[in-house]
Design an enzyme around this catalytic site. Structure first.
Site, PDB file in Angstrom:
ATOM      1  N   ASP A   1      -9.810  -2.631  -6.141  1.00 31.30           N
ATOM      2  CA  ASP A   1      -8.948  -1.993  -4.814  1.00 31.30           C
ATOM      3  C   ASP A   1      -9.601  -0.583  -4.465  1.00 31.30           C
ATOM      4  O   ASP A   1      -9.805   0.142  -5.460  1.00 31.30           O
ATOM      5  CB  ASP A   1      -7.463  -1.703  -5.035  1.00 31.30           C
ATOM      6  CG  ASP A   1      -6.609  -1.428  -4.132  1.00 31.30           C
ATOM      7  OD1 ASP A   1      -7.194  -0.752  -3.025  1.00 31.30           O
ATOM      8  OD2 ASP A   1      -5.368  -1.925  -3.967  1.00 31.30           O
TER       9      ASP A   1
ATOM     10  N   SER B   1       0.831  -1.181  -0.090  1.00 26.67           N
ATOM     11  CA  SER B   1      -0.133  -0.107  -0.085  1.00 26.67           C
ATOM     12  C   SER B   1       0.994   1.254  -0.153  1.00 26.67           C
ATOM     13  O   SER B   1       1.764   1.410  -0.758  1.00 26.67           O
ATOM     14  CB  SER B   1      -0.890   0.013   1.125  1.00 26.67           C
ATOM     15  OG  SER B   1      -1.698   1.048   0.989  1.00 26.67           O
TER      16      SER B   1
ATOM     17  N   HIS C   1      -7.543  -5.230  -1.195  1.00 24.14           N
ATOM     18  CA  HIS C   1      -6.299  -4.321  -0.978  1.00 24.14           C
ATOM     19  C   HIS C   1      -5.482  -5.178   0.172  1.00 24.14           C
ATOM     20  O   HIS C   1      -4.013  -5.149   0.161  1.00 24.14           O
ATOM     21  CB  HIS C   1      -6.796  -3.305  -0.411  1.00 24.14           C
ATOM     22  CG  HIS C   1      -5.473  -1.986  -0.273  1.00 24.14           C
ATOM     23  ND1 HIS C   1      -4.829  -1.556  -1.296  1.00 24.14           N
ATOM     24  CD2 HIS C   1      -5.017  -1.894   1.014  1.00 24.14           C
ATOM     25  CE1 HIS C   1      -3.714  -0.810  -0.886  1.00 24.14           C
ATOM     26  NE2 HIS C   1      -3.825  -0.967   0.476  1.00 24.14           N
TER      27      HIS C   1
END
Length: 423
Positions: A373, A145, A401
């Site tokens: 996502d 991320s 995610h």
């Protein structure tokens, strides 16, 4: 650098502390501490293993604390010595909290201090640590991320330090205004709401009842804070977590229905804005490159009236966004309101990504992007992948995610196979 060593079943852990400049433009000025935990498989402590540095998502969260050899870490330890980096301001690094920020005399001083905790300085810290640990040898990095945003900056600013770069849900928009990013975010969140209420149609009435109750009763939670529960919708278990929370919201007493104390406590526990203030203070700034966000998510929300509770329509949940009113309603954030406004209005943020450098990249790279996502828009990740020379991209709808958490051993194995030409 100082070290401590601990052993737990399946892992040997060495704790490191490094001293680095707070501001690299003033190397002899104030110093801060960066904590990193080295992890190696038992019996391999003295082996000449390559290093893999893990950069955590966020911003504003420490690296995960290993409990054993499982998930992506299990796969990594087959080939690497892993370094779990507590990014500056997080975990056991010199912390940035509402308490520590209160030691700065003015909001201007707070804002100037907070500006130094973006991806650019996280990468400078990593490079300082690399040289201290292994000299001029290179190491590999894995970015989850926001950690992938840091890795992308690493490729732009110091590719000479990298052997390989791996991304999981973390290829950032390279050259977009925050407004464009939040427009895409809101569209994705609307789709997540649609999917959620298709799965749990009864929760539409529950959400409306809860919102109406919050409008009419002061229980320390506003209706717009309630809408923030949608931040969970981007994880693999997010729909279920919110459904199970909503179904237990009310208790019936002789005086009527009211929200349970257990619901209100569980609600509060779902948010990290107060415990991890970097997350709130720099969330929009992580997208800014020589421009101000000017509270982008708040402004762009006006283009999506579906989220307006006053419309009388369905109660829809918002996603991973930060609003200026949060610095009025979250008690620990209230003293930081002026600093947050200064940060939102500042247009001096340095560029994070050098497109020319990325287009000439020679570091082997592999990334996974998740089709649906909610936190890092897949379309923007595909655009970034096309700009980074040699990057191999795997796009999948198998995971949300949090794929690295849900099935990390498989995901990391596939990315390493892509890097090494096996996939």
């Amino acid at each position: 650098m100082s070290t401590r060593i601990h052993r737990i079943p399946g892992l040997v852990l060495t704790d490191h502390e490094f001293t680095v400049p707070l501001d690299y433009d003033q190397p002899d000025g104030a110093q801060i501490t960066i904590f990193a935990r080295e992890v190696v498989a038992p019996g391999r402590e003295d082996d000449d293993l390559p290093w893999l540095v893990f950069m955590q998502g966020g911003p504003g969260f420490p690296a995960n604390r290993p409990m054993g050899a499982s998930g992506w870490l299990k796969r990594a330890l087959q080939d690497y010595r892993v370094l779990l980096l507590d990014q500056r301001g997080t975990g056991l690094s010199t912390p940035m909290t509402p308490q520590t920020l209160a030691d700065l005399a003015t909001s201007q001083e707070q804002a100037e201090y907070i500006r130094l905790f973006r991806a650019d300085n996280i990468v400078r810290d990593a490079e300082r640590i690399r040289r201290e640990l292994i000299g001029e040898e290179t190491w590999s990095v894995l970015g989850q991320s926001f950690g992938g945003f840091c890795v992308t900056h690493y490729l732009s600013a110091a590719p000479e330090g990298l052997k390989e770069a791996l991304f999981t849900g973390g290829l950032p928009p390279l050259d977009l205004h925050p407004d464009e990013i939040y427009r895409a975010t809101y569209r994705r969140v609307l789709d997540k709401n649609r999917r959620y209420f298709e799965r749990y149609p009864e929760d539409a009435a529950r959400a409306r009842e809860i919102a109406d109750y919050l409008i009419g009763h002061d229980v320390g939670v506003s209706p717009r804070r309630f809408q923030q529960l949608g931040i969970a919708f981007g994880s693999s278990t997010g729909f279920e977590e919110i459904h199970y929370l909503l179904e237990t919201a009310f208790v019936t007493r002789r005086s009527g229905r009211e929200l349970r104390q257990t619901f209100l406590r569980a609600f509060e526990n779902r948010f990290s804005f107060e415990t991890n203030p970097i997350y709130a203070l720099l969330h929009e700034a992580e997208y800014c490159q020589r421009e101000a966000s000017n509270w982008s998510a708040e402004r762009i929300r006006g283009e999506y009236p579906e989220f307006d509770l006053a419309s009388g329509g369905p109660v829809l949940f918002t996603g991973e966004v930060v609003y200026p009113w949060m610095f009025e309603e979250y008690p620990a954030l209230q003293p930081l309101k002026e600093a947050a406004d200064l940060l939102a209005g500042w247009d001096g943020w340095p560029r994070l990504y050098d497109l020319n450098t990325l287009r000439a990249n020679t570091v082997p790279c592999a990334a996974v992007a998740y089709y649906n996502d909610m936190y890092v828009e897949r379309v923007f990740s595909e655009q970034a992948a096309a700009e980074i020379k040699g990057l191999k991209l795997w796009v999948t709808s198998e995971y949300e995610h949090d794929g690295l958490r849900a099935d990390g051993e498989h995901i990391l194995d596939r990315l390493l196979g892509m890097i090494h030409g096996e996939v």
